[in-house]
Design an enzyme around this catalytic site. Sequence first.
Site, PDB file in Angstrom:
ATOM      1  N   TYR A  69      31.169  39.528  35.217  1.00  0.00           N
ATOM      2  CA  TYR A  69      30.698  38.336  35.917  1.00  0.00           C
ATOM      3  C   TYR A  69      31.385  38.217  37.285  1.00  0.00           C
ATOM      4  CZ  TYR A  69      28.980  36.737  31.281  1.00  0.00           C
ATOM      5  OH  TYR A  69      28.354  36.625  30.063  1.00  0.00           O
ATOM      6  N   HIS A 109      30.969  43.612  24.994  1.00  0.00           N
ATOM      7  CA  HIS A 109      29.890  42.924  25.703  1.00  0.00           C
ATOM      8  C   HIS A 109      28.540  43.614  25.479  1.00  0.00           C
ATOM      9  CE1 HIS A 109      28.846  40.659  29.720  1.00  0.00           C
ATOM     10  NE2 HIS A 109      27.997  40.409  28.739  1.00  0.00           N
TER      11      HIS A 109
END
Length: 340
Positions: free
Chosen positions: A52, A106
């Site tokens: 991110y 992830h």
Amino acid sequence: MAKVVLGSTGITVEKNAFGALPIQRISKEEAVKLLRRAYDHGVTFYDTARYYTDSEEKLGEAFYGMREKVYIATKTGASDAEGFWKDLSVSLEKLQTDYIDLYQFHNPSFCPKPGDGSGLYEAMLEAKDKGMIRHIGITNHRLRVAEEAVESGLYETLQFPFCYLATEKDLELVGKCAKAGMGFIAMKALSGGLITNSAAAYAFLAQYENVLPIWGVQREKELDEFLSYIDNPPEMTEALKAVIAHDREELLGDFCRGCGYCMPCPVGIEINNCARMSLLIRRSPSQAQLTPDVQAKMKKIEECLHCGQCKSKCPYGLDTPTLLEKNYKDYLEILDGKEI
């Protein structure tokens, strides 16, 4: 103030968590102000990821000097042990901490396990033994991988899309996590922006004692909306049930969730927004979606190569090229004033 215990981790937090993906889009000053405001009003669980961009850095700035007062979850998208250690090192540096409360794989395409050849789970265990991480989790958009993770007994938490558009299989998954003593973190609680009634979304998730919702927050007014539910949680009224029933009728089926795992596109199509543009406009009417910039992005669909890359990477098994074509056709009709 409703609390949730995150499975066997023992992490006990207010049933409102902060999803830090959107703070990539605002300045560090704005992000720090937003994060501290959330903390001041009782939010103590913050979810981010190495991918991110600068989200971890902003979290590190916001909670420097008060690290022990919050729980921080982040993620690695590494495919091997070398990448794992690199990601972990960078995350610790950016977060300005020497430990991570919950470290998650992830959205891997498989369920990492000891002896699978990737070295990922072994690295995770070593990091935990060294005190660099405290709990092990996994995130996914694939039901098959999520179910395997629960059955494996290797993970303390699962982060998975869950909202009132859930299927029976999704509901079963929540139940399996509860039986396994595994924490369930609900991402995409607003279905990537397609759910526009936050009270209905909140009331639905509040029915599940083992579920911790994470709300993606970018603006102060969005944060304040969820903060208001801490002391005055929405109840599942007949009116909210009607909202949910209407949305399920309209949205259940083959629609793009906007997760972005189909990206990048070889010709630069912004698939995660373009493949659901007509729904976005109809559910949240906004001239912002009809600007020359957005029109140019939609026109890129004409350059689709039909290479099938997006379709093969979609965790929901959608026929993405067909969805793009359909949304482009609908979008042109909206521009022509045939419908709005």
